[in-house]
Enzyme design. Structure first.
Site, PDB file in Angstrom:
ATOM      1  CG  ASP A 105      -2.301  -0.496   0.911  1.00  0.00           C
ATOM      2  OD1 ASP A 105      -2.419  -1.695   0.614  1.00  0.00           O
ATOM      3  OD2 ASP A 105      -3.245   0.298   0.955  1.00  0.00           O
ATOM      4  CD1 TRP A 123      -3.781   1.338  -2.234  1.00  0.00           C
ATOM      5  CD2 TRP A 123      -5.933   1.104  -2.807  1.00  0.00           C
ATOM      6  NE1 TRP A 123      -4.266   2.569  -2.595  1.00  0.00           N
ATOM      7  CE2 TRP A 123      -5.573   2.461  -2.954  1.00  0.00           C
ATOM      8  CE3 TRP A 123      -7.243   0.715  -3.105  1.00  0.00           C
ATOM      9  CZ2 TRP A 123      -6.481   3.427  -3.389  1.00  0.00           C
ATOM     10  CZ3 TRP A 123      -8.152   1.686  -3.534  1.00  0.00           C
ATOM     11  CH2 TRP A 123      -7.767   3.006  -3.678  1.00  0.00           C
ATOM     12  CG  ASP A 124      -2.252  -4.947   1.690  1.00  0.00           C
ATOM     13  OD1 ASP A 124      -2.125  -5.855   0.850  1.00  0.00           O
ATOM     14  OD2 ASP A 124      -1.291  -4.388   2.227  1.00  0.00           O
ATOM     15  CG  LEU A 125      -7.889  -3.331   4.789  1.00  0.00           C
ATOM     16  CD1 LEU A 125      -8.502  -2.097   5.447  1.00  0.00           C
ATOM     17  CD2 LEU A 125      -7.919  -4.504   5.765  1.00  0.00           C
ATOM     18  N   GLY A 178      -7.763  -8.230  -0.484  1.00  0.00           N
ATOM     19  CA  GLY A 178      -8.107  -9.429   0.270  1.00  0.00           C
ATOM     20  C   GLY A 178      -9.555  -9.822   0.046  1.00  0.00           C
TER      21      GLY A 178
END
Lengths: 412, 412
Positions: free
Chosen positions: B133, B162-164, B167
């Site tokens: 991110d 963005w990671d969330l 996922g």
């Protein structure tokens, strides 16, 4: 033919989360029908706008859907929407909404017409109060940990992260419930709230535990990567870069390529810390930054970009989105995710399809959003099962709308 | 019994996105097996930490999974992981990863052992370069539009949005591919990258169109809600609130309750704009804020909180997460999403389960994360199908690890 080809989803929505959910399913091949009130929903004119004044936001979040516009204040319009939501079909009976209309559009009423309906409802908070990203963030302390170290001004972030997340969770929930229905035949009333989505995420990231257990939990840290090493530097050409030393490998690569090993060793010795521990890098980040700063200040980005890339470092250059569009192939039609699309009333620019590629399904090019009501006629035909005469009557009486049959009504 | 009960997913991962994907599935009832190298993965010690020094991050992102620890450098360890990933079962053969191990753990190799495997791989960018991110955001211009109006300093946001998002998209993709496999019998190699997920989201929100088409695209706007009205105010008691006038209803409510209608009308008349248009509210936000400022400055929050709530306004108070934990029932076990959980080595604090409620499945209480390798024995038994003697041999030879059978190896 997308991976969800054959599935039909109905969406009654506005703004980011639920429109994104419907679009994500549409971009995987589902037939997604968004219904709106006559004249358009609450988000019909949401910024950003194209030079023409049309909404780029609406066009962005409704790509590849079918659109029907219905007078939702009339009994007949409500009946039509009910019939669309509860229309038969093994792969239909799937409804996404954040409108939270009580009475005729709630789960209890709709299941009278289709018992195995799956309805996913997103609310603001768990009690049904309104909420948006801009209100959830302050309530959960996010602006307190954003921005310059030492500052006391809360800083909002610019991306509606919780909305994006909630929309994706609507997709997963719908697919999970549909999987279960296929095996067990039962429908489902699925509920989630924006605030719960945000609170759960902060909990999952360990931030609630941190706030609960530690006397000095996380505070603002500027652009530093929390918990390990990562920092922004201004280079000789005035450009700014972000460099990451999160993993051991990244950290070793950064030290090696900047040839700062001896200074880092001296720092570690002086402070009696082991910089191979990510926590030590975090706690000594200011000292590390002082060591690295002259290296970047002495070089333009071009002097090290190739070497950084070759060494597999994790880093990037700061730039505006406009500059990124001009410079970065990942934001152009060179990236199979993007299609250079001309949309009427908007203009030509790179439009993304789904970021997911499925090996057995060639990635579909991005499709434009519909005009409001563009599919009114065909939906009344193929979903509700009406004949031409019935459909004409609805247009004549102003119950439905399409770009070809504008509703002319006396002012209220 | 969760809605995905019966499904088995194997996860080889580190950090946020893929661990979150696995956990989301686990919290919906899937049996999720995370494998790690001996001693733990790259994220085993990620901050935030509990006072004990143990990772709250790891505990937060691996709740409710089963854990097996394997020597991935040995041929035998790799074979074990291959057998776990490709184990039979109609509801198994589902693999999530961001490790991107070439050779023995890629899709081509694994499908030699299970033809209908579904493998979801998250990479940094579409070419397989690393990204997080903190590096994606600067490359896409997000820090340039975050922070105080007029400032030129880029500001990173604190939440790995963005990671969330990535996922959650891993979850949707896996469920979509599994739905397709159930009907067509075919597996799937599913790929997505963090940078593409972020770029697609900016495109969906209309921001790429804005940057491409408008001479003056979005810039920093402090804590203002972009494109309509929303602003933070300091109250008489020094507390800060965020108030929202995004929809017409929200705007009318805000003007009414602050009794500023006459002033807003005068402003509209003077500027020849209609404040019922969200774009006019955005463009005149500074003038609107000047009108509202004295109202908030003259009142402590307690003087208007009840009235704001009764009027259904969208607003919130700024506070730290620590304060929110002390004051907000939504962050306590009063919220069915949270369980007040005592976890060994961490302590007691509210732990979230899934933010989604399914009407036919009572919401499961949050389960703790496993200790590393806690389920090594049972996974070798019930998934790989080994007998006690075979399992003992693996422990004896240090190929696998569990908290009960620590590996004692000579230093390399």
């Amino acid at each position: 033919m997308g991976i969800l080809s054959g599935m039909r989803v109905v969406e009654g929505s506005a703004f980011v989360a639920v429109p994104l959910a419907g679009m994500t399913l549409a971009q995987m091949g589902a037939d997604v029908i968004r219904f709106d009130r006559l004249g358009g929903g609450l988000d019909a004119k949401r910024w950003p706008l194209a030079p023409s004044g049309q909404s780029l936001f609406w066009a962005g979040l409704n790509k590849g859907k079918r659109s029907i516009a219905v007078d939702m204040k009339s009994e007949e319009g409500r009946e039509l929407i009910t019939r669309i939501i509860t229309a038969p079909g093994e792969d239909a009976g799937l409804f996404l909404t954040n409108l939270r209309v009580r009475g005729w559009m709630d789960y209890e009423t709709l299941t009278q017409f289709r018992k195995d309906l799956i309805m996913v409802t997103l609310t603001g908070d768990r009690r049904g109060n309104p909420a948006v990203d801009y209100s959830v963030n302050p309530a959960l302390g996010v602006p307190e940990i954003t921005g310059a170290e030492g500052s006391t001004d809360p800083v909002a972030h610019a991306v509606p992260a919780w909305d994006l997340l909630a929309g994706n969770l609507c997709v997963s929930s719908l697919l999970a419930a549909e999987r279960h229905r296929l095996r067990n035949g039962v429908g489902q009333d699925v509920e989630l709230s924006l605030k719960d989505v945000a609170a759960a995420a902060l909990g999952h990231l360990g931030m609630i535990g941190d706030a609960a257990l530690n006397d000095a939990p996380r505070t603002k840290a500027g652009n530093a990567l929390y918990g390990a090493y990562g920092q922004d530097f201004v280079c000789k050409d005035g450009e700014r870069v972000m460099v990451i030393g999160l993993t051991d490998r990244q950290w070793r690569g950064l030290v090696k390529i900047t040839d700062t090993g001896a200074q880092m060793d001296a720092l570690a010795k002086r402070m009696k810390r082991d910089l191979m521990q990510e926590g030590a890098r975090w706690e000594l980040r200011h000292e590390i930054t002082e060591i690295l700063k002259p290296w970047f200040a002495a070089r333009p980005v071009a002097a090290f970009a190739e070497a950084f890339k070759a060494a597999g470092l994790t880093w990037s250059q700061f730039r505006s989105l406009k500059a990124a569009l001009a410079e970065d192939q990942d934001l152009s039609a060179d990236n199979p995710m993007f299609t250079d699309l001309h949309q009427t009333g908007l203009g030509r620019f790179p439009v993304p399809s789904s970021p997911v590629s499925f090996s057995k399904h060639p990635r579909e090019a991005a499709r434009p959003a519909p005009q409001l009501g563009m599919h009114t006629e065909e939906i009344l035909g193929d979903v509700v099962g009406m004949d031409d005469r019935e459909i004409s009557r609805l247009f004549d009486r102003g119950i439905v709308q399409s770009p070809n049959f504008a509703v002319v009504r006396p002012a209220a």
